[in-house]
Structures are given as structure tokens and as C-alpha cells.
Design a protein around this motif. Structure first.
Motif, mmCIF file in Angstrom:
data_model
loop_
_atom_site.group_PDB
_atom_site.id
_atom_site.type_symbol
_atom_site.label_atom_id
_atom_site.label_comp_id
_atom_site.label_asym_id
_atom_site.label_seq_id
_atom_site.Cartn_x
_atom_site.Cartn_y
_atom_site.Cartn_z
ATOM 1 N N ARG A 89 37.798 8.570 42.775
ATOM 2 C CA ARG A 89 36.818 9.558 43.251
ATOM 3 C C ARG A 89 35.741 8.892 44.101
ATOM 4 O O ARG A 89 35.337 9.427 45.139
ATOM 5 C CB ARG A 89 36.187 10.287 42.063
ATOM 6 C CG ARG A 89 35.243 11.380 42.511
ATOM 7 C CD ARG A 89 34.878 12.282 41.353
ATOM 8 N NE ARG A 89 34.080 13.379 41.850
ATOM 9 C CZ ARG A 89 32.796 13.550 41.571
ATOM 10 N NH1 ARG A 89 32.179 12.712 40.777
ATOM 11 N NH2 ARG A 89 32.146 14.568 42.075
ATOM 12 N N ARG A 93 38.946 9.841 47.053
ATOM 13 C CA ARG A 93 40.316 10.307 46.811
ATOM 14 C C ARG A 93 40.321 11.369 45.731
ATOM 15 O O ARG A 93 39.617 11.250 44.733
ATOM 16 C CB ARG A 93 41.207 9.132 46.379
ATOM 17 C CG ARG A 93 41.322 8.018 47.402
ATOM 18 C CD ARG A 93 42.027 8.479 48.649
ATOM 19 N NE ARG A 93 43.299 9.093 48.341
ATOM 20 C CZ ARG A 93 44.449 8.736 48.822
ATOM 21 N NH1 ARG A 93 44.519 7.777 49.686
ATOM 22 N NH2 ARG A 93 45.550 9.352 48.468
ATOM 23 N N GLN A 94 41.129 12.383 45.899
ATOM 24 C CA GLN A 94 41.280 13.432 44.902
ATOM 25 C C GLN A 94 42.127 12.930 43.737
ATOM 26 O O GLN A 94 43.051 12.143 43.937
ATOM 27 C CB GLN A 94 41.950 14.663 45.511
ATOM 28 C CG GLN A 94 41.091 15.399 46.488
ATOM 29 C CD GLN A 94 39.935 16.119 45.797
ATOM 30 O OE1 GLN A 94 39.995 16.452 44.622
ATOM 31 N NE2 GLN A 94 38.869 16.329 46.542
ATOM 32 N N THR A 95 41.822 13.396 42.552
ATOM 33 C CA THR A 95 42.658 13.065 41.398
ATOM 34 C C THR A 95 43.135 14.298 40.658
ATOM 35 O O THR A 95 44.090 14.228 39.904
ATOM 36 C CB THR A 95 41.906 12.157 40.401
ATOM 37 O OG1 THR A 95 40.700 12.807 40.009
ATOM 38 C CG2 THR A 95 41.595 10.805 41.016
ATOM 39 N N SER A 96 42.493 15.444 40.869
ATOM 40 C CA SER A 96 42.826 16.620 40.065
ATOM 41 C C SER A 96 44.271 17.076 40.263
ATOM 42 O O SER A 96 44.964 17.375 39.296
ATOM 43 C CB SER A 96 41.864 17.765 40.363
ATOM 44 O OG SER A 96 41.893 18.098 41.736
ATOM 45 N N ARG A 98 46.741 15.306 41.150
ATOM 46 C CA ARG A 98 47.694 14.240 40.840
ATOM 47 C C ARG A 98 47.402 13.586 39.499
ATOM 48 O O ARG A 98 47.711 12.415 39.286
ATOM 49 C CB ARG A 98 47.697 13.224 41.972
ATOM 50 C CG ARG A 98 46.337 12.583 42.226
ATOM 51 C CD ARG A 98 46.303 11.821 43.504
ATOM 52 N NE ARG A 98 46.730 10.459 43.314
ATOM 53 C CZ ARG A 98 46.173 9.418 43.919
ATOM 54 N NH1 ARG A 98 45.193 9.584 44.774
ATOM 55 N NH2 ARG A 98 46.609 8.208 43.704
#
Length: 141
Positions: A89, A93-96, A98
Motif C-alpha cells: 500500500r 499498490r492495491q491489495t484488496s 489480490r
């Protein structure tokens, strides 16, 4: 050290687009593990199969894979996941979307295992992950 095999590889073995021998060229003599996250993803795919014969085929493949050693998700895995997700984050970078990939990567980082995948782009930005991309030259064992 061992190898955690990503869900996408197991799916391609089940579909017949790659063989267990193809996977073995990347894992060599190292122990091969499956994540409970992969089991969940594969169970979801089986339960949502468009036909009953395909559902049965997927469930049979899943039952075979359940015989592989499973890497347990424990409190340390949770701590690794939290740290990795925060680092991603901070990098923007997105994590939700993935989260499952980050869980599998967290297990590999926690245990010092390599992660074999056909989707390296899903993991390339995860710090500390020893990533092996299926389709590249297998590592020498």
C-alpha cells in the motif's frame, strides 16, 4: 526449503495444459506444498462449475491435491500478511483485489519457500518473495 505451488498452476494441471512432470521440472526434489488459500480457490471453482460433470471433475482433482502437504496459516502468517500488505500500500499498490495472492505469498515468505506461479505479475512486487515463473527456464537443482 520447499515450493508452494500457486493455484493457477494446479488449475492448468487439472485442465491438462501442463503435466505434473512439467511442474516437477521446477520443483525438483524439494517438498511441494499447497496453501489452504489454493484449496479455497479450487473449491470455489468446483462449486461454480457450469455443469455437473465439470464440477465432479474439479472436485476429484481437488481431492487429489488435498493429499499434498498443506502449509498452515497461523498468527505469524497473519503478521507477515499485514506487513506485506502495508508495504504494498505504501508503494501505491492495491491489495484488496489480490488478497488471496498476498496470503499465499505471505506463507512462502514466512517459511522461506519458493512460490511457483504462471502469473508472476501478480507477485513480482511482493518484498522478500522468492518467485519462480513457470514458463521460464527451470532452476538448476
Amino acid at each position: 526449503m520447499g515450493v508452494i505451488v500457486d493455484t493457477c498452476v494446479w488449475i492448468d494441471v487439472e485442465r491438462g495444459s501442463i503435466s505434473p512432470a512439467d511442474v516437477a521440472r521446477y520443483t525438483g526434489e524439494e517438498p511441494v506444498f499447497i496453501s489452504p488459500v489454493s484449496i479455497a480457490e479450487l473449491a470455489y471453482g468446483a462449486e461454480n462449475a457450469p455443469t455437473q460433470p465439470l464440477r465432479q471433475k474439479r472436485l476429484a482433482a481437488l481431492n487429489r491435491l488435498k493429499k499434498k502437504p498443506t502449509i498452515v496459516i497461523d498468527e505469524e502468517t497473519g503478521a507477515v500478511f499485514g506487513s506485506l500488505a502495508a508495504q504494498l500500500r505504501k508503494k501505491g499498490r492495491q491489495t484488496s483485489f489480490r488478497a488471496q495472492d498476498v496470503w499465499i505469498a505471505s506463507q512462502a515468505v514466512q517459511h522461506g519457500h519458493r512460490l511457483l506461479t504462471r502469473n508472476p505479475g501478480d507477485f513480482v512486487d511482493i518484498p522478500g518473495l522468492d518467485l519462480v515463473a513457470f514458463g521460464t527456464k527451470p532452476p538448476k537443482g
